[in-house]
Scaffold this motif. Structure first.
Motif, PDB file in Angstrom:
ATOM      1  N   PRO A   1       0.840  -1.202   0.000  1.00  0.00           N
ATOM      2  CA  PRO A   1       0.000   0.000   0.000  1.00  0.00           C
ATOM      3  C   PRO A   1       0.876   1.253   0.000  1.00  0.00           C
ATOM      4  O   PRO A   1       1.210   1.796   1.044  1.00  0.00           O
ATOM      5  CB  PRO A   1      -0.814  -0.139   1.286  1.00  0.00           C
ATOM      6  N   ALA A   2       1.273   1.711  -1.180  1.00  0.00           N
ATOM      7  CA  ALA A   2       2.240   2.801  -1.321  1.00  0.00           C
ATOM      8  C   ALA A   2       1.823   4.086  -0.618  1.00  0.00           C
ATOM      9  O   ALA A   2       2.665   4.826  -0.129  1.00  0.00           O
ATOM     10  CB  ALA A   2       2.488   3.080  -2.803  1.00  0.00           C
ATOM     11  N   ALA A   3       0.551   4.369  -0.558  1.00  0.00           N
ATOM     12  CA  ALA A   3       0.096   5.602   0.077  1.00  0.00           C
ATOM     13  C   ALA A   3       0.085   5.480   1.603  1.00  0.00           C
ATOM     14  O   ALA A   3      -0.165   6.459   2.286  1.00  0.00           O
ATOM     15  CB  ALA A   3      -1.297   5.975  -0.429  1.00  0.00           C
ATOM     16  N   ARG A   4       0.368   4.288   2.122  1.00  0.00           N
ATOM     17  CA  ARG A   4       0.345   4.076   3.564  1.00  0.00           C
ATOM     18  C   ARG A   4       1.659   3.439   4.005  1.00  0.00           C
ATOM     19  O   ARG A   4       1.774   2.221   4.099  1.00  0.00           O
ATOM     20  CB  ARG A   4      -0.849   3.202   3.922  1.00  0.00           C
ATOM     21  N   PRO A   5       2.677   4.267   4.273  1.00  0.00           N
ATOM     22  CA  PRO A   5       3.996   3.725   4.622  1.00  0.00           C
ATOM     23  C   PRO A   5       3.975   2.754   5.792  1.00  0.00           C
ATOM     24  O   PRO A   5       4.680   1.747   5.778  1.00  0.00           O
ATOM     25  CB  PRO A   5       4.825   4.959   4.956  1.00  0.00           C
ATOM     26  N   ARG A   6       3.163   3.026   6.803  1.00  0.00           N
ATOM     27  CA  ARG A   6       3.117   2.129   7.964  1.00  0.00           C
ATOM     28  C   ARG A   6       2.643   0.741   7.549  1.00  0.00           C
ATOM     29  O   ARG A   6       3.246  -0.263   7.897  1.00  0.00           O
ATOM     30  CB  ARG A   6       2.210   2.701   9.043  1.00  0.00           C
TER      31      ARG A   6
ATOM     32  N   ALA B   1      13.988  -5.332   9.492  1.00  0.00           N
ATOM     33  CA  ALA B   1      13.570  -3.961   9.745  1.00  0.00           C
ATOM     34  C   ALA B   1      13.221  -3.312   8.417  1.00  0.00           C
ATOM     35  O   ALA B   1      13.757  -3.682   7.379  1.00  0.00           O
ATOM     36  CB  ALA B   1      14.685  -3.176  10.432  1.00  0.00           C
ATOM     37  N   VAL B   2      12.316  -2.345   8.473  1.00  0.00           N
ATOM     38  CA  VAL B   2      11.866  -1.664   7.262  1.00  0.00           C
ATOM     39  C   VAL B   2      11.789  -0.170   7.546  1.00  0.00           C
ATOM     40  O   VAL B   2      11.289   0.246   8.590  1.00  0.00           O
ATOM     41  CB  VAL B   2      10.472  -2.163   6.820  1.00  0.00           C
TER      42      VAL B   2
ATOM     43  N   TYR C   1       9.100   6.438   8.313  1.00  0.00           N
ATOM     44  CA  TYR C   1       8.409   5.502   9.188  1.00  0.00           C
ATOM     45  C   TYR C   1       9.262   4.254   9.222  1.00  0.00           C
ATOM     46  O   TYR C   1       9.679   3.760   8.174  1.00  0.00           O
ATOM     47  CB  TYR C   1       7.002   5.185   8.666  1.00  0.00           C
ATOM     48  N   ALA C   2       9.577   3.734  10.392  1.00  0.00           N
ATOM     49  CA  ALA C   2      10.435   2.554  10.503  1.00  0.00           C
ATOM     50  C   ALA C   2       9.811   1.536  11.445  1.00  0.00           C
ATOM     51  O   ALA C   2       9.255   1.893  12.480  1.00  0.00           O
ATOM     52  CB  ALA C   2      11.815   2.950  11.026  1.00  0.00           C
TER      53      ALA C   2
ATOM     54  N   GLY D   1      10.269  -2.022  17.761  1.00  0.00           N
ATOM     55  CA  GLY D   1       9.008  -1.294  17.688  1.00  0.00           C
ATOM     56  C   GLY D   1       8.844  -0.561  16.374  1.00  0.00           C
ATOM     57  O   GLY D   1       9.589  -0.788  15.418  1.00  0.00           O
ATOM     58  N   ALA D   2       7.859   0.315  16.351  1.00  0.00           N
ATOM     59  CA  ALA D   2       7.576   1.113  15.157  1.00  0.00           C
ATOM     60  C   ALA D   2       7.730   2.581  15.511  1.00  0.00           C
ATOM     61  O   ALA D   2       7.336   3.011  16.601  1.00  0.00           O
ATOM     62  CB  ALA D   2       6.163   0.839  14.656  1.00  0.00           C
ATOM     63  N   TRP D   3       8.287   3.335  14.574  1.00  0.00           N
ATOM     64  CA  TRP D   3       8.679   4.701  14.860  1.00  0.00           C
ATOM     65  C   TRP D   3       8.390   5.622  13.690  1.00  0.00           C
ATOM     66  O   TRP D   3       8.512   5.237  12.538  1.00  0.00           O
ATOM     67  CB  TRP D   3      10.183   4.751  15.147  1.00  0.00           C
TER      68      TRP D   3
END
Length: 140
Positions: free
Chosen positions: A24-29, A42-43, A53-54, A59-61
């Motif tokens: 979903p390119a429009a939604r990085p998360r 990791a992404v 957005y990582a 975790g997510a950041w």
């Protein structure tokens, strides 16, 4: 732009179109969490001028520059890839990698030539990039 870290020490851009999942390119998360679920360690997903957005094992950041800069964003994506790759090679922890990606990427924007960075902007942003824990639902 989506960046992934494989199960080993490697850091790479998203695979070629014929080898990558639909993201979903429009939604990085959401894109980052799909890649983590598929096995990436990791992404990092670029949010353009809004930062990065990582999703990491910790975790997510969301990391964001302290302000928007005017200029040409040509080269900012390459800087976004180069900074965490260098941090990874240096053994820096994830908080440093996230800040460096945003700081170096932003420092490329005011420069008229791709490949250049504004050293003053980089030095300032290294300490002023905001990082927020977003509590990803699929952190492994």
């Amino acid at each position: 732009m989506i960046l992934t870290v494989t199960r080993g020490p490697g850091w790479s851009k998203t695979p070629p179109p014929h080898r990558r999942p639909t993201l979903p390119a429009a939604r990085p998360r959401a894109a980052a969490e799909v890649l983590r679920a598929l096995g990436a360690q990791a992404v990092g997903a670029s949010r353009g001028p809004e930062g990065l957005y990582a999703v990491t094992p910790q975790g997510a950041w969301r990391a964001a520059p302290p302000r928007r800069l005017s200029g040409d964003p040509t080269g900012a994506g390459d800087a976004c890839v180069a900074a965490p790759a260098a941090s990874l090679a240096n053994g820096d922890p994830w908080p440093v990698r996230r800040r460096e990606a945003v700081a170096l990427s932003a420092a490329a924007v005011p420069c008229p030539t791709a490949g250049d960075v504004d050293a003053d902007v980089h030095a300032q942003f290294r300490t002023t990039v905001s990082v927020e824990n977003t509590h990803a639902s699929h952190v492994h």
